[in-house]
Design a protein around this motif. Structure first.
Motif, PDB file in Angstrom:
ATOM      1  N   GLY A  69       0.980  -1.179  -0.054  1.00  0.00           N
ATOM      2  CA  GLY A  69       0.290   0.301  -0.229  1.00  0.00           C
ATOM      3  C   GLY A  69       0.818   1.346   0.101  1.00  0.00           C
ATOM      4  O   GLY A  69       0.308   2.232   0.349  1.00  0.00           O
ATOM      5  N   THR A  70       2.396   1.347  -0.328  1.00  0.00           N
ATOM      6  CA  THR A  70       3.300   2.865  -0.325  1.00  0.00           C
ATOM      7  C   THR A  70       4.233   2.751  -1.382  1.00  0.00           C
ATOM      8  O   THR A  70       3.554   1.513  -2.700  1.00  0.00           O
ATOM      9  CB  THR A  70       3.906   2.282   0.584  1.00  0.00           C
ATOM     10  OG1 THR A  70       4.486   1.552   0.540  1.00  0.00           O
ATOM     11  CG2 THR A  70       3.818   2.278   1.953  1.00  0.00           C
ATOM     12  N   PHE A  71       4.109   3.764  -2.521  1.00  0.00           N
ATOM     13  CA  PHE A  71       5.157   4.003  -3.396  1.00  0.00           C
ATOM     14  C   PHE A  71       6.299   4.784  -2.887  1.00  0.00           C
ATOM     15  O   PHE A  71       5.889   5.677  -1.976  1.00  0.00           O
ATOM     16  CB  PHE A  71       4.446   4.288  -4.446  1.00  0.00           C
ATOM     17  CG  PHE A  71       3.058   5.799  -4.325  1.00  0.00           C
ATOM     18  CD1 PHE A  71       3.153   6.733  -4.584  1.00  0.00           C
ATOM     19  CD2 PHE A  71       1.892   5.319  -3.288  1.00  0.00           C
ATOM     20  CE1 PHE A  71       3.402   7.722  -4.110  1.00  0.00           C
ATOM     21  CE2 PHE A  71       1.404   6.483  -3.713  1.00  0.00           C
ATOM     22  CZ  PHE A  71       1.401   7.405  -3.486  1.00  0.00           C
ATOM     23  N   SER A  72       7.620   5.112  -4.157  1.00  0.00           N
ATOM     24  CA  SER A  72       8.424   6.077  -3.614  1.00  0.00           C
ATOM     25  C   SER A  72       7.238   7.492  -3.674  1.00  0.00           C
ATOM     26  O   SER A  72       7.372   7.263  -5.165  1.00  0.00           O
ATOM     27  CB  SER A  72       9.219   5.875  -4.427  1.00  0.00           C
ATOM     28  OG  SER A  72      10.562   6.560  -5.112  1.00  0.00           O
ATOM     29  N   LEU A  73       7.845   8.298  -3.120  1.00  0.00           N
ATOM     30  CA  LEU A  73       7.787   9.935  -3.487  1.00  0.00           C
ATOM     31  C   LEU A  73       8.949  10.714  -3.926  1.00  0.00           C
ATOM     32  O   LEU A  73       9.734  10.238  -2.367  1.00  0.00           O
ATOM     33  CB  LEU A  73       6.892   9.918  -2.769  1.00  0.00           C
ATOM     34  CG  LEU A  73       6.597  12.088  -3.359  1.00  0.00           C
ATOM     35  CD1 LEU A  73       5.890  12.103  -4.059  1.00  0.00           C
ATOM     36  CD2 LEU A  73       6.068  12.182  -1.550  1.00  0.00           C
ATOM     37  N   ARG A  74       9.654  11.270  -4.605  1.00  0.00           N
ATOM     38  CA  ARG A  74      10.911  12.037  -4.614  1.00  0.00           C
ATOM     39  C   ARG A  74      10.199  13.013  -5.217  1.00  0.00           C
ATOM     40  O   ARG A  74       9.480  13.186  -6.800  1.00  0.00           O
ATOM     41  CB  ARG A  74      11.744  11.277  -5.560  1.00  0.00           C
ATOM     42  CG  ARG A  74      13.003  11.784  -5.427  1.00  0.00           C
ATOM     43  CD  ARG A  74      13.910  11.298  -6.247  1.00  0.00           C
ATOM     44  NE  ARG A  74      15.788  11.555  -6.279  1.00  0.00           N
ATOM     45  CZ  ARG A  74      16.264  11.432  -7.461  1.00  0.00           C
ATOM     46  NH1 ARG A  74      15.971  10.702  -8.610  1.00  0.00           N
ATOM     47  NH2 ARG A  74      17.183  12.405  -7.330  1.00  0.00           N
ATOM     48  N   ILE A  75      10.655  14.140  -4.013  1.00  0.00           N
ATOM     49  CA  ILE A  75      10.410  16.347  -4.414  1.00  0.00           C
ATOM     50  C   ILE A  75      12.283  16.420  -4.728  1.00  0.00           C
ATOM     51  O   ILE A  75      12.796  16.580  -3.809  1.00  0.00           O
ATOM     52  CB  ILE A  75       9.814  16.838  -3.700  1.00  0.00           C
ATOM     53  CG1 ILE A  75       8.554  16.066  -3.792  1.00  0.00           C
ATOM     54  CG2 ILE A  75      10.055  17.780  -4.548  1.00  0.00           C
ATOM     55  CD1 ILE A  75       7.645  16.275  -2.453  1.00  0.00           C
TER      56      ILE A  75
END
Length: 135
Positions: free
Chosen positions: A3-9
């Protein structure tokens, strides 16, 4: 994690955030854009605003001043013109910038760059909203 995914800012200065998150809401050109795990591939423009993301069931925020977002293979990459996490916002400085921009817009003399003042106002407002936990 399920239920998660990678977030990159990322901004021109470098990585601002890299986390596994549960949900992201981005300020898109036509309104907010929500991303959940297993989202379809997407490339979209972003406006000035607040990125909200859920991390360990807690909502976090970052202020961005436009850019692009790419969603692919359970990974979201935000390429922002500028980005600052809510805890890193200098609220006093943002409030001063907001007041300066409001004053310039109220004066509207030929020497005032109206578009620049409007941009400064929107950027300062986004930073204040990110720091205060507003939408």
């Amino acid at each position: 994690m399920a239920g998660t995914f990678s977030l990159r800012i990322v901004s021109p200065e470098g990585d601002v955030l890299k986390e596994d998150v549960e949900f992201v809401v981005l300020p898109g050109g036509l309104g907010e854009l929500g991303i959940l795990p297993n989202h379809a591939p997407l490339i979209a423009g972003m406006e000035i605003g607040v990125v909200r993301y859920t991390l360990n069931s807690s909502i976090k925020r970052a202020a961005v001043t436009g850019g692009f977002v790419e969603v692919i293979d359970n990974s979201v990459i935000v390429l922002a013109d500028t980005a600052v996490l809510s805890q890193d916002v200098d609220v006093a400085r943002a409030a001063e910038a907001k007041e300066r921009a409001k004053k310039r817009l109220a004066e509207r003399t030929n020497e005032i760059d109206v578009r620049r003042a409007e941009f400064a106002l929107r950027r300062a407002t986004a930073r204040i909203e990110a720091s205060e936990g507003k939408k």
